[in-house]
Design an enzyme around this catalytic site. Structure first.
Site, PDB file in Angstrom:
ATOM      1  N   ASP A   8       9.740  -2.617 -17.799  1.00  0.00           N
ATOM      2  CA  ASP A   8      10.925  -2.063 -18.423  1.00  0.00           C
ATOM      3  C   ASP A   8      11.970  -3.177 -18.468  1.00  0.00           C
ATOM      4  OD1 ASP A   8      12.038  -2.228 -15.871  1.00  0.00           O
ATOM      5  OD2 ASP A   8      12.406  -0.076 -15.659  1.00  0.00           O
ATOM      6  N   HIS A   9      13.194  -2.829 -18.778  1.00  0.00           N
ATOM      7  CA  HIS A   9      14.262  -3.821 -18.905  1.00  0.00           C
ATOM      8  C   HIS A   9      14.524  -4.574 -17.603  1.00  0.00           C
ATOM      9  CE1 HIS A   9      16.002  -0.079 -17.453  1.00  0.00           C
ATOM     10  NE2 HIS A   9      16.933  -0.813 -16.855  1.00  0.00           N
ATOM     11  N   CYS A  65       9.093  -3.385 -12.868  1.00  0.00           N
ATOM     12  CA  CYS A  65      10.426  -2.863 -13.144  1.00  0.00           C
ATOM     13  C   CYS A  65      11.355  -3.451 -12.092  1.00  0.00           C
ATOM     14  CB  CYS A  65      10.447  -1.334 -13.175  1.00  0.00           C
ATOM     15  SG  CYS A  65      10.038  -0.479 -11.649  1.00  0.00           S
ATOM     16  N   GLY A  66      12.519  -2.903 -11.934  1.00  0.00           N
ATOM     17  CA  GLY A  66      13.463  -3.461 -10.975  1.00  0.00           C
ATOM     18  C   GLY A  66      12.933  -3.456  -9.554  1.00  0.00           C
ATOM     19  N   THR A  67      12.343  -2.328  -9.141  1.00  0.00           N
ATOM     20  CA  THR A  67      11.791  -2.210  -7.786  1.00  0.00           C
ATOM     21  C   THR A  67      10.280  -2.051  -7.770  1.00  0.00           C
ATOM     22  OG1 THR A  67      11.990   0.189  -7.771  1.00  0.00           O
ATOM     23  CG2 THR A  67      13.888  -1.091  -6.933  1.00  0.00           C
ATOM     24  N   GLY A  68       9.697  -1.659  -8.868  1.00  0.00           N
ATOM     25  CA  GLY A  68       8.271  -1.347  -8.933  1.00  0.00           C
ATOM     26  C   GLY A  68       7.983   0.101  -8.594  1.00  0.00           C
ATOM     27  N   ILE A  69       8.960   0.789  -8.040  1.00  0.00           N
ATOM     28  CA  ILE A  69       8.742   2.165  -7.581  1.00  0.00           C
ATOM     29  C   ILE A  69       8.501   3.112  -8.753  1.00  0.00           C
ATOM     30  CG2 ILE A  69       9.766   4.128  -6.368  1.00  0.00           C
ATOM     31  CD1 ILE A  69      11.340   1.999  -4.686  1.00  0.00           C
ATOM     32  N   GLY A  70       9.381   3.106  -9.723  1.00  0.00           N
ATOM     33  CA  GLY A  70       9.237   4.016 -10.863  1.00  0.00           C
ATOM     34  C   GLY A  70       7.930   3.798 -11.603  1.00  0.00           C
ATOM     35  N   MET A  71       7.593   2.551 -11.846  1.00  0.00           N
ATOM     36  CA  MET A  71       6.346   2.234 -12.554  1.00  0.00           C
ATOM     37  C   MET A  71       5.144   2.756 -11.773  1.00  0.00           C
ATOM     38  SD  MET A  71       6.661   0.666 -15.462  1.00  0.00           S
ATOM     39  CE  MET A  71       7.360  -0.663 -16.423  1.00  0.00           C
ATOM     40  N   HIS A  98      -9.606  -2.576  -0.011  1.00  0.00           N
ATOM     41  CA  HIS A  98      -9.780  -1.268   0.616  1.00  0.00           C
ATOM     42  C   HIS A  98      -9.539  -0.094  -0.331  1.00  0.00           C
ATOM     43  CE1 HIS A  98      -9.027  -2.860   4.976  1.00  0.00           C
ATOM     44  NE2 HIS A  98      -9.828  -3.646   4.272  1.00  0.00           N
ATOM     45  N   ARG A 132     -17.337   1.628   3.787  1.00  0.00           N
ATOM     46  CA  ARG A 132     -16.588   2.745   4.377  1.00  0.00           C
ATOM     47  C   ARG A 132     -15.446   3.214   3.485  1.00  0.00           C
ATOM     48  NH1 ARG A 132     -11.897   0.587   7.522  1.00  0.00           N
ATOM     49  NH2 ARG A 132     -11.946  -1.663   7.240  1.00  0.00           N
ATOM     50  N   HIS A 133     -14.998   2.363   2.570  1.00  0.00           N
ATOM     51  CA  HIS A 133     -13.889   2.728   1.681  1.00  0.00           C
ATOM     52  C   HIS A 133     -14.339   3.636   0.538  1.00  0.00           C
ATOM     53  CE1 HIS A 133     -11.675  -0.191   3.967  1.00  0.00           C
ATOM     54  NE2 HIS A 133     -12.569  -1.113   3.656  1.00  0.00           N
TER      55      HIS A 133
END
Length: 148
Positions: A8-9, A65-71, A98, A132-133
Site C-alpha cells: 500500500d502507500h 505496508c507501514g507495519t505489515g499487520i494489515g496486509m 516450520h 512433524r510440521h
C-alpha cells in the site's frame, strides 16, 4: 520460482528495494502496486496477491505496508494462505521451515531496507521441513475446508 509483490502507500519505498533484490537474484516477479503515496486500502492489494498465490499462479507472495499487520491479516483470510508477518531473520527462516508460509509480510515503518533484504533472501531460500510440521499444517487445512 515466481513471486508476486504488492504494497500500500506505506510500503512503496521498501517494495522498490525488494524488487531490486528479486531482480538481482534472478527471480521472476510481478508487481501489483500500489503506485501512489496517497492513502489506499491495504485489502485492495493483499487480497489479490493472496488469491494469486492460493490459485497457484505464483509460488510465493510478498506484501508490504507501514507495519505489515494489515496486509498479513487480510492475506490470511484467503483459503490456503499462510502469511507470516516477519521483522527479523530468524522468524523468516523458521516460518518457512516450520509453517510453510507462502506469503511474507513486512512493515516499512518497522524495519530498514538492509534488514528487509536479508529477511527476503532468507525467506526465499529456506525450505519447508515437513515431518512433524505436516500434522500441524494439515490441521489448518482441515479447518479451512470445513469452515471457510
Amino acid at each position: 520460482m515466481k513471486v508476486v509483490i504488492a504494497s500500500d502507500h506505506g510500503g512503496i519505498k521498501l517494495r522498490e528495494e525488494i524488487k531490486s533484490l528479486l531482480t538481482e537474484l534472478g527471480i521472476e516477479f510481478e508487481d501489483m502496486g500500489c503506485d501512489c503515496e496517497t492513502s489506499v486500502d491495504y485489502p485492495d492489494y493483499a487480497l489479490p496477491v493472496a488469491q494469486k498465490v492460493a490459485d497457484g499462479e505464483f509460488d510465493k507472495g510478498i506484501l508490504i505496508c507501514g507495519t505489515g499487520i494489515g496486509m498479513s491479516i487480510a492475506a490470511n483470510k484467503v483459503r490456503g494462505i499462510r502469511c507470516a508477518l516477519v521483522h527479523d531473520v530468524f522468524s523468516a527462516k523458521v516460518t518457512r521451515e516450520h509453517n510453510d508460509s507462502n506469503i511474507l509480510a513486512m512493515g516499512e515503518r518497522v524495519i530498514g531496507p538492509g534488514l528487509a533484504r536479508e529477511i527476503v533472501r532468507t525467506w526465499l531460500s529456506a525450505e519447508y521441513e515437513g515431518g512433524r510440521h505436516d500434522k500441524r499444517i494439515g490441521k489448518i487445512k482441515e479447518y479451512e475446508e470445513k469452515n471457510v
